[in-house]
Design a protein around this motif. Sequence first.
Motif, mmCIF file in Angstrom:
data_model
loop_
_atom_site.group_PDB
_atom_site.id
_atom_site.type_symbol
_atom_site.label_atom_id
_atom_site.label_comp_id
_atom_site.label_asym_id
_atom_site.label_seq_id
_atom_site.Cartn_x
_atom_site.Cartn_y
_atom_site.Cartn_z
ATOM 1 N N LEU A 14 -2.594 7.952 4.234
ATOM 2 C CA LEU A 14 -3.329 7.118 3.291
ATOM 3 C C LEU A 14 -3.425 5.679 3.806
ATOM 4 C CD1 LEU A 14 -1.918 8.356 -0.154
ATOM 5 C CD2 LEU A 14 -4.071 8.977 0.951
ATOM 6 N N VAL A 15 -2.327 5.201 4.386
ATOM 7 C CA VAL A 15 -2.343 3.866 4.986
ATOM 8 C C VAL A 15 -3.350 3.824 6.129
ATOM 9 C CG1 VAL A 15 -0.973 2.145 6.210
ATOM 10 C CG2 VAL A 15 0.041 3.419 4.319
ATOM 11 N N LEU A 16 -3.430 4.902 6.893
ATOM 12 C CA LEU A 16 -4.368 4.985 8.003
ATOM 13 C C LEU A 16 -5.808 4.873 7.517
ATOM 14 C CD1 LEU A 16 -4.996 5.495 10.965
ATOM 15 C CD2 LEU A 16 -4.804 7.952 10.517
ATOM 16 N N VAL A 17 -6.127 5.514 6.402
ATOM 17 C CA VAL A 17 -7.476 5.424 5.836
ATOM 18 C C VAL A 17 -7.828 3.970 5.541
ATOM 19 C CG1 VAL A 17 -8.882 5.989 3.804
ATOM 20 C CG2 VAL A 17 -7.485 7.761 4.885
ATOM 21 N N VAL A 18 -6.879 3.246 4.973
ATOM 22 C CA VAL A 18 -7.098 1.843 4.643
ATOM 23 C C VAL A 18 -7.342 1.024 5.906
ATOM 24 C CG1 VAL A 18 -5.998 -0.229 3.700
ATOM 25 C CG2 VAL A 18 -5.819 1.944 2.480
ATOM 26 N N TRP A 19 -6.555 1.278 6.942
ATOM 27 C CA TRP A 19 -6.702 0.526 8.191
ATOM 28 C C TRP A 19 -8.014 0.855 8.902
ATOM 29 C CZ3 TRP A 19 -0.957 1.073 9.988
ATOM 30 C CH2 TRP A 19 -0.214 0.022 9.421
ATOM 31 N N ILE A 20 -8.507 2.076 8.752
ATOM 32 C CA ILE A 20 -9.807 2.423 9.324
ATOM 33 C C ILE A 20 -10.897 1.556 8.685
ATOM 34 C CG2 ILE A 20 -11.576 4.229 9.428
ATOM 35 C CD1 ILE A 20 -9.311 6.253 9.807
ATOM 36 N N SER A 76 6.147 -5.809 -10.638
ATOM 37 C CA SER A 76 6.515 -4.429 -10.304
ATOM 38 C C SER A 76 7.488 -3.815 -11.304
ATOM 39 C CB SER A 76 7.128 -4.376 -8.903
ATOM 40 O OG SER A 76 8.345 -5.109 -8.849
ATOM 41 N N SER A 77 8.223 -4.654 -12.025
ATOM 42 C CA SER A 77 9.197 -4.116 -12.978
ATOM 43 C C SER A 77 8.555 -3.672 -14.284
ATOM 44 C CB SER A 77 10.264 -5.180 -13.286
ATOM 45 O OG SER A 77 9.678 -6.332 -13.858
ATOM 46 N N GLY A 78 7.348 -4.148 -14.568
ATOM 47 C CA GLY A 78 6.734 -3.814 -15.845
ATOM 48 C C GLY A 78 5.365 -3.173 -15.758
ATOM 49 N N LEU A 79 4.764 -3.158 -14.575
ATOM 50 C CA LEU A 79 3.418 -2.614 -14.431
ATOM 51 C C LEU A 79 3.388 -1.546 -13.347
ATOM 52 C CD1 LEU A 79 1.226 -5.885 -14.428
ATOM 53 C CD2 LEU A 79 1.503 -4.264 -16.315
ATOM 54 N N PRO A 80 2.534 -0.536 -13.504
ATOM 55 C CA PRO A 80 2.318 0.406 -12.401
ATOM 56 C C PRO A 80 1.745 -0.351 -11.193
ATOM 57 C CG PRO A 80 1.388 1.241 -14.457
ATOM 58 C CD PRO A 80 1.744 -0.187 -14.701
ATOM 59 N N HIS A 81 1.968 0.170 -10.010
ATOM 60 C CA HIS A 81 1.501 -0.515 -8.812
ATOM 61 C C HIS A 81 -0.025 -0.663 -8.811
ATOM 62 C CE1 HIS A 81 5.355 -0.767 -6.764
ATOM 63 N NE2 HIS A 81 5.597 0.482 -7.145
ATOM 64 N N GLY A 82 -0.735 0.346 -9.302
ATOM 65 C CA GLY A 82 -2.193 0.264 -9.340
ATOM 66 C C GLY A 82 -2.685 -0.874 -10.204
ATOM 67 N N VAL A 83 -2.071 -1.055 -11.355
ATOM 68 C CA VAL A 83 -2.453 -2.148 -12.252
ATOM 69 C C VAL A 83 -2.108 -3.494 -11.623
ATOM 70 C CG1 VAL A 83 -2.059 -3.192 -14.515
ATOM 71 C CG2 VAL A 83 -2.191 -0.702 -14.288
ATOM 72 N N ALA A 84 -0.955 -3.566 -10.960
ATOM 73 C CA ALA A 84 -0.572 -4.813 -10.288
ATOM 74 C C ALA A 84 -1.599 -5.196 -9.230
ATOM 75 C CB ALA A 84 0.811 -4.668 -9.650
ATOM 76 N N PHE A 85 -2.091 -4.227 -8.469
ATOM 77 C CA PHE A 85 -3.142 -4.487 -7.486
ATOM 78 C C PHE A 85 -4.377 -5.063 -8.169
ATOM 79 C CE2 PHE A 85 -0.809 -2.571 -4.178
ATOM 80 C CZ PHE A 85 -1.527 -2.621 -2.988
ATOM 81 N N ALA A 86 -4.808 -4.419 -9.258
ATOM 82 C CA ALA A 86 -6.018 -4.850 -9.954
ATOM 83 C C ALA A 86 -5.885 -6.276 -10.476
ATOM 84 C CB ALA A 86 -6.332 -3.888 -11.095
ATOM 85 N N VAL A 87 -4.711 -6.599 -11.021
ATOM 86 C CA VAL A 87 -4.493 -7.943 -11.565
ATOM 87 C C VAL A 87 -4.529 -8.995 -10.448
ATOM 88 C CG1 VAL A 87 -2.786 -9.454 -12.660
ATOM 89 C CG2 VAL A 87 -3.211 -7.164 -13.591
ATOM 90 N N VAL A 98 0.812 -1.213 0.000
ATOM 91 C CA VAL A 98 0.000 0.000 0.000
ATOM 92 C C VAL A 98 0.850 1.270 0.000
ATOM 93 C CG1 VAL A 98 -1.638 1.354 1.375
ATOM 94 C CG2 VAL A 98 -2.078 -1.064 0.943
ATOM 95 N N PRO A 99 1.973 1.336 0.753
ATOM 96 C CA PRO A 99 2.798 2.550 0.678
ATOM 97 C C PRO A 99 3.295 2.850 -0.734
ATOM 98 C CG PRO A 99 3.388 1.282 2.614
ATOM 99 C CD PRO A 99 2.460 0.419 1.809
ATOM 100 N N TYR A 100 3.644 1.816 -1.497
ATOM 101 C CA TYR A 100 4.087 2.044 -2.880
ATOM 102 C C TYR A 100 2.941 2.617 -3.713
ATOM 103 C CZ TYR A 100 8.213 -0.770 -1.775
ATOM 104 O OH TYR A 100 9.379 -1.245 -1.218
ATOM 105 N N LEU A 101 1.733 2.136 -3.434
ATOM 106 C CA LEU A 101 0.564 2.662 -4.135
ATOM 107 C C LEU A 101 0.379 4.133 -3.798
ATOM 108 C CD1 LEU A 101 -1.547 1.348 -6.022
ATOM 109 C CD2 LEU A 101 -3.015 1.046 -4.014
#
Length: 384
Positions: free
Chosen positions: A246-252, A351-362, A229-232
């Motif tokens: 932002l991490v705090l929002v997720v934990w809430i 992580s070497s070829g995709l943005p972090h957001g796309v990696a999450f979605a996949v 999440v921090p990388y995101l």
Amino acid sequence: MFVAKLYAYAFVGEFILLYPVYTLLFIDTGLSVAETSSLFVIWSVTGMVLEVPSGAWADAVSRRLLLCLGPLLAGAGYALWILFPSYWAFAVGFVLWGAQGALVSGAYEALAYEELECLGHESRYATVMGRAESAGLVAAAASIGLATPVFAVGGYPAVGVASVLACVLGAAVALTLPEHRTPGAVTEGSYLAVLRAGIAETRRDRGVLHAVLLVSFVTAIWGALEEYVPYLGVETGVAKAAIPLLVLVVWIGATAGGLLAGRAQGMSARAYALTIGGAALAMAAGAVSGHPAGFALIAVAFGAFQLAGVVADARLQERITGPSRATVTSVAGLGTNVVTLAVYMAYGAASSGLPHGVAFAVLVAPYVLIALLAARPPTPAPVQ
């Protein structure tokens, strides 16, 4: 009083000021994303190797003992990180942290369920465990709030000392937990007999096996993605100082999910499946948005996954009938570690070829298949 001690143990176990900043420690030490992912793999493999053996140890010897030893191992690992910041010190620390997770996993759930059963309150297990999970998340949120000023004053050594002290306190709390059982009594104290009994129950009862698989997959994927999440947050372009918020929002969001788990325990298979599928869509949408506002959707997703994981664990505990409760629960923990390892490896490669957001979605896409599995009505529990 017993429930309050469970909450205290869960709280102290997550009140680790290193959690919000250890990724930054790795970055400042010069580790790449791939190297950091390899540390998560070491962590996962350690837990995978020790998970089931430690569960059988808890059943054969003492669950309270393992709950005491676990935090002490983790504290030793955190001390290594601060004293000798390097890849290999981090690796040894993750081994110790992984061992802590294996010792506590299975033992904590088994002790909680059977002590509640002794009190005639086993039906409250999902509520209690959901609140315990939320207590841990509140502690993590509190550690975020304290980490910033403590780090500003004393840097990594200050947050490291605070983390080690929290681990020692966790071990002390564990010693106060009751354990009204005779370890290994049903299996004449034999470690191997306890281990065989737990594995046999998992294989023999299809309802237990289904519950074990559901716990493993539901909890593992989002739990592994939480580490990234921090990388995101960095990818959204916000200042580094705002990332913990932002991490705090997720934990809430995850905290809210834990608090609602008790009410959700009786949901139908279809509603449960829709919860998982909806959470996956929210996670993917929030991650690919590339905007800080997307973290609100990620928070909703984490809350739903937290709720689903607690409910899955409660249904597993209800189905276990043999003497090796911690062992069976640890089999689910082993499955969780296997899936977690796969996610870490996949994320490291992506992580070497995709943005972090796309990696999450996949990586949340498999939740669609998990939802289909969960939609099937569970096999009726065996008549006792």
